[in-house]
Design a protein around this motif. Structure first.
Motif, PDB file in Angstrom:
ATOM      1  N   HIS A  43       0.828  -1.206   0.000  1.00  0.00           N
ATOM      2  CA  HIS A  43       0.000   0.000   0.000  1.00  0.00           C
ATOM      3  C   HIS A  43       0.864   1.258   0.000  1.00  0.00           C
ATOM      4  O   HIS A  43       0.604   2.211  -0.751  1.00  0.00           O
ATOM      5  N   LEU A  44       1.915   1.262   0.822  1.00  0.00           N
ATOM      6  CA  LEU A  44       2.802   2.422   0.887  1.00  0.00           C
ATOM      7  C   LEU A  44       3.544   2.626  -0.432  1.00  0.00           C
ATOM      8  O   LEU A  44       3.749   3.759  -0.868  1.00  0.00           O
ATOM      9  N   LYS A  45       3.938   1.513  -1.085  1.00  0.00           N
ATOM     10  CA  LYS A  45       4.616   1.622  -2.383  1.00  0.00           C
ATOM     11  C   LYS A  45       3.693   2.247  -3.419  1.00  0.00           C
ATOM     12  O   LYS A  45       4.112   3.089  -4.224  1.00  0.00           O
ATOM     13  N   LYS A  47       1.215   4.286  -2.875  1.00  0.00           N
ATOM     14  CA  LYS A  47       1.085   5.709  -2.575  1.00  0.00           C
ATOM     15  C   LYS A  47       2.300   6.475  -3.081  1.00  0.00           C
ATOM     16  O   LYS A  47       2.177   7.547  -3.668  1.00  0.00           O
TER      17      LYS A  47
END
Length: 75
Positions: A43-45, A47
């Motif tokens: 998820h962070l990647k 974003k």
């Protein structure tokens, strides 16, 4: 007297259930913790990629505008 015995038996039963839950919770966490961590990283990647794309588009737009205005001022 019977109420007291029932209360003690109930407490023991709850303690047994709690022990089982704690044991299984540890096993479940062991298996699912890496999966949860991978989901968060993914998820962070995503974003970060979106932010980078936006920044690149803005930079390209800015460079294009600068070139366009520079050409106008030279004429």
């Amino acid at each position: 007297m019977t109420k007291r015995i029932k209360k003690i038996l109930f407490k023991r039963k709850m303690q047994r259930i709690l022990r089982k839950v704690k044991k299984h919770a540890g096993v479940i966490l062991l298996f699912f913790l890496p999966f949860i961590a991978l989901c968060i990283i993914h998820h962070l990647k995503k974003k970060a990629k979106k932010k980078i794309k936006k920044a690149v588009k803005a930079k390209i737009r800015e460079d294009f505008d600068n070139r366009f205005h520079k050409d106008e001022s030279e004429e």
